[in-house]
Design a protein around this motif. Structure first.
Motif, PDB file in Angstrom:
ATOM      1  N   THR B 146       0.854  -1.193   0.000  1.00 10.04           N
ATOM      2  CA  THR B 146       0.000   0.000   0.000  1.00 10.04           C
ATOM      3  C   THR B 146       0.889   1.243   0.000  1.00 10.04           C
ATOM      4  OG1 THR B 146       0.026   0.120   2.394  1.00 10.04           O
ATOM      5  CG2 THR B 146      -1.774  -1.161   1.371  1.00 10.04           C
ATOM      6  N   MET B 147       0.280   2.372  -0.335  1.00  7.48           N
ATOM      7  CA  MET B 147       1.027   3.624  -0.311  1.00  7.48           C
ATOM      8  C   MET B 147       1.545   3.893   1.108  1.00  7.48           C
ATOM      9  SD  MET B 147       2.061   6.013  -2.277  1.00  7.48           S
ATOM     10  CE  MET B 147       2.935   7.528  -1.927  1.00  7.48           C
ATOM     11  N   GLY B 148       0.727   3.564   2.111  1.00  9.91           N
ATOM     12  CA  GLY B 148       1.131   3.774   3.508  1.00  9.91           C
ATOM     13  C   GLY B 148       2.397   3.010   3.843  1.00  9.91           C
ATOM     14  N   LYS B 149       2.463   1.776   3.384  1.00  9.80           N
ATOM     15  CA  LYS B 149       3.634   0.927   3.659  1.00  9.80           C
ATOM     16  C   LYS B 149       4.876   1.502   2.952  1.00  9.80           C
ATOM     17  CE  LYS B 149       5.253  -3.194   5.144  1.00  9.80           C
ATOM     18  NZ  LYS B 149       5.182  -4.486   4.501  1.00  9.80           N
ATOM     19  N   VAL B 150       4.681   1.990   1.740  1.00  4.66           N
ATOM     20  CA  VAL B 150       5.819   2.562   0.999  1.00  4.66           C
ATOM     21  C   VAL B 150       6.291   3.849   1.687  1.00  4.66           C
ATOM     22  CG1 VAL B 150       6.578   3.526  -1.223  1.00  4.66           C
ATOM     23  CG2 VAL B 150       5.106   1.522  -1.180  1.00  4.66           C
ATOM     24  N   GLU B 151       5.346   4.661   2.136  1.00  5.22           N
ATOM     25  CA  GLU B 151       5.707   5.900   2.859  1.00  5.22           C
ATOM     26  C   GLU B 151       6.541   5.560   4.084  1.00  5.22           C
ATOM     27  OE1 GLU B 151       2.678   8.752   3.856  1.00  5.22           O
ATOM     28  OE2 GLU B 151       1.759   8.566   1.883  1.00  5.22           O
ATOM     29  N   GLU B 152       6.067   4.559   4.805  1.00  3.50           N
ATOM     30  CA  GLU B 152       6.760   4.143   6.031  1.00  3.50           C
ATOM     31  C   GLU B 152       8.190   3.688   5.687  1.00  3.50           C
ATOM     32  OE1 GLU B 152       6.144   0.413   8.877  1.00  3.50           O
ATOM     33  OE2 GLU B 152       4.261   1.348   8.237  1.00  3.50           O
ATOM     34  N   ASP B 186       9.371  14.320  -2.817  1.00  6.74           N
ATOM     35  CA  ASP B 186       9.755  15.727  -2.650  1.00  6.74           C
ATOM     36  C   ASP B 186       9.912  16.092  -1.175  1.00  6.74           C
ATOM     37  OD1 ASP B 186       9.962  16.312  -5.316  1.00  6.74           O
ATOM     38  OD2 ASP B 186       7.868  16.915  -5.531  1.00  6.74           O
ATOM     39  N   GLU B 187       9.055  15.529  -0.345  1.00 11.60           N
ATOM     40  CA  GLU B 187       9.117  15.828   1.098  1.00 11.60           C
ATOM     41  C   GLU B 187      10.345  15.217   1.757  1.00 11.60           C
ATOM     42  OE1 GLU B 187       4.348  15.875   2.074  1.00 11.60           O
ATOM     43  OE2 GLU B 187       5.618  14.384   3.067  1.00 11.60           O
ATOM     44  N   GLU B 188      10.663  13.994   1.385  1.00 12.62           N
ATOM     45  CA  GLU B 188      11.660  13.241   2.146  1.00 12.62           C
ATOM     46  C   GLU B 188      13.093  13.320   1.606  1.00 12.62           C
ATOM     47  OE1 GLU B 188      10.911  11.907   5.012  1.00 12.62           O
ATOM     48  OE2 GLU B 188       8.788  12.408   4.790  1.00 12.62           O
ATOM     49  N   SER B 189      13.258  13.535   0.321  1.00 14.56           N
ATOM     50  CA  SER B 189      14.622  13.440  -0.226  1.00 14.56           C
ATOM     51  C   SER B 189      15.359  14.774  -0.120  1.00 14.56           C
ATOM     52  CB  SER B 189      14.585  12.996  -1.678  1.00 14.56           C
ATOM     53  OG  SER B 189      13.962  13.981  -2.465  1.00 14.56           O
ATOM     54  N   ASP B 190      16.690  14.691  -0.143  1.00 11.37           N
ATOM     55  CA  ASP B 190      17.512  15.910  -0.147  1.00 11.37           C
ATOM     56  C   ASP B 190      17.618  16.473  -1.554  1.00 11.37           C
ATOM     57  OD1 ASP B 190      18.292  15.904   2.610  1.00 11.37           O
ATOM     58  OD2 ASP B 190      19.465  14.114   2.138  1.00 11.37           O
ATOM     59  N   GLU B 191      17.581  15.588  -2.536  1.00 10.89           N
ATOM     60  CA  GLU B 191      17.697  16.057  -3.911  1.00 10.89           C
ATOM     61  C   GLU B 191      17.054  15.055  -4.862  1.00 10.89           C
ATOM     62  OE1 GLU B 191      21.668  16.603  -5.371  1.00 10.89           O
ATOM     63  OE2 GLU B 191      20.958  17.644  -7.161  1.00 10.89           O
TER      64      GLU B 191
END
Lengths: 225, 204
Positions: B146-152, B186-191
């Motif tokens: 799920t998207m939730g699992k990928v976010e986690e 976009d939220e989590e990565s540095d670049e």
């Protein structure tokens, strides 16, 4: 999960097959002499080269590169500068004559790993039957399995005899079958394209008229029916 | 490897290692047709051109495909360890040449943190000794999770990178398949690097 697709490169065909060939997949384009199989293959590779996708063309006929360049030079839609770089040309005809099918498959595998193409053509595949008659079916099974494991779309071309609808030994294993026909009507020969199967795709059925021109290659025309 | 591809790798690596802080989480975005090649180029860059050590987390095809490609392109595999999430469910023979851990399918992707953190690793693969972790096309995780699992997973991966010393975290993404991943990335990565920008240099 939506199937990813890449354009076939043939004008009017993408609209018939939901946007293009499934990626990755293996397709057969079969037809008699002069129906446009090699032109179809060149459109497919040229479309990729224009989009930054690497092409790899295997010839089983030992035709020299110059022959292919001369053939390509008659078509305006092919950029000859693509040959040698964006489209690599590999002759496997000699290997076919001298080695067993396992060596040939290993060679194809190594070339794919070396060049990393997104689009592959083997033209024509049916000639292999003349050399590996008893092992032809095993060869096809192993080759197509190998090709399906690479992240690419492979287009096999197949020559058919006038009384043969399609090369049945190849069709059972591939994902897509496209037939190119030449039919005598009202004293002239007309060309048609038919999508016989494309896995996971709601495709247009029936014969669609096509033209082959030097400016655009194979073009699917709007049906007259 | 073609000169053209080599120059893309060199530019990409120069860019990645020009960062002040190598302890970064970088996304490499590319077309779905270029995923396998992008993984190869990145591994060539890390292992061969920069002599780095690290993990490659396989999400799409059994690791032996990449191992074969690296051999074909003369990239030594002494300093790579694979975490293979695919072989278990692919039905292919699992090939273990001593540099792979198998996870029972991409559904259990969280298990990779346990593998990276465990303390029975050899010296080369201790978390604080490796230089990079490359994760295969993250979009393919959404085929199984799920998207939730990928976010986690993405957030845990970022914590792992940020909590380590000089560890480069790199994920490949084909954002055409799942546009909903864009916000997360976009939220989590540095670049976020677009591979095609580097390829433009060599385009006709």
């Amino acid at each position: 999960m939506k199937i990813k697709r890449i354009s076939t490169g043939v004008k009017g065909l993408d609209e018939m097959v939901g946007g293009g060939f499934p990626y990755p997949s293996v397709a057969l384009v079969a037809g008699g002499a002069g129906t446009g199989k090699t032109t179809f293959a060149m459109s497919f590779l040229t479309e990729g080269a224009e989009n930054g996708e690497q092409g790899l063309f295997f010839t089983t006929l030992s035709e020299p590169t110059q022959w292919m360049l001369r053939y390509a030079s008659q078509f305006d839609f092919i950029n000859k500068d693509f040959f040698g770089d964006e489209i690599r040309y590999e002759d496997i005809g000699l290997l076919l004559q001298q080695e067993g099918y396992e060596e040939l498959i290993n060679h194809i595998d190594d070339k794919i790993a070396e060049i990393m193409p997104q689009r592959i053509v083997i033209d024509p595949i049916t000639v292999v039957k003349d050399f590996y008659s008893e092992e032809y079916r095993t060869f096809l099974f192993e080759l197509i399995n190998l090709l399906k494991n690479w992240k690419a779309v492979t287009l096999l071309t197949g020559e058919v005899a006038p009384d043969e609808p399609y090369p049945s030994q190849v069709t059972y294993a591939v994902d897509t079958v496209i037939l190119l026909n030449m039919i005598e009507e009202e004293g002239s020969r007309r060309k048609y394209l038919e999508v016989l199967k494309m896995r996971g795709t709601d495709h247009t059925t029936g014969k669609q008229p096509v033209s082959i021109t030097t400016s655009d290659g194979v073009v699917v025309l709007k049906s007259r029916f | 490897m073609r000169e053209k591809d080599l120059s893309v790798v060199k530019e990409l690596m120069d860019h990645v290692y020009s960062r002040e802080n190598t302890n970064a989480f970088v996304i490499v975005e590319t077309s779905f047709t270029q995923i396998a090649k992008t993984n190869l180029l990145l591994l060539k860059g890390f292992l061969d051109l920069n002599n780095k050590k690290g993990y490659f987390v396989v999400l799409d095809r059994p690791h032996q495909y990449m191992s074969y490609l690296l051999n074909m392109h003369d990239v030594t595999q002494e300093n790579i360890h694979y975490i293979d999430t695919v072989s278990d469910m692919s039905g292919e023979e699992k090939v273990d040449e001593g540099n792979v851990d198998f996870i029972t399918g991409p559904y259990h992707i969280d298990d990779l943190f346990g593998i990276i953190d465990r303390d029975d690793q050899n010296e080369v693969l201790l978390k604080d000794k490796i230089d990079f972790i490359l994760v295969d096309n993250i979009s393919s995780m959404l085929n199984y999770n799920t998207m939730g699992k990928v976010e986690e997973f993405v957030r845990s991966f970022k914590r792992l990178i940020k909590g380590s010393k000089n560890l480069m975290g790199c994920m490949v993404i084909d954002s055409e398949s799942y546009p909903e991943l864009n916000r997360l990335i976009d939220e989590e990565s540095d670049e976020r690097i677009f591979l095609e920008d580097f390829m433009e240099v060599e385009k006709r």
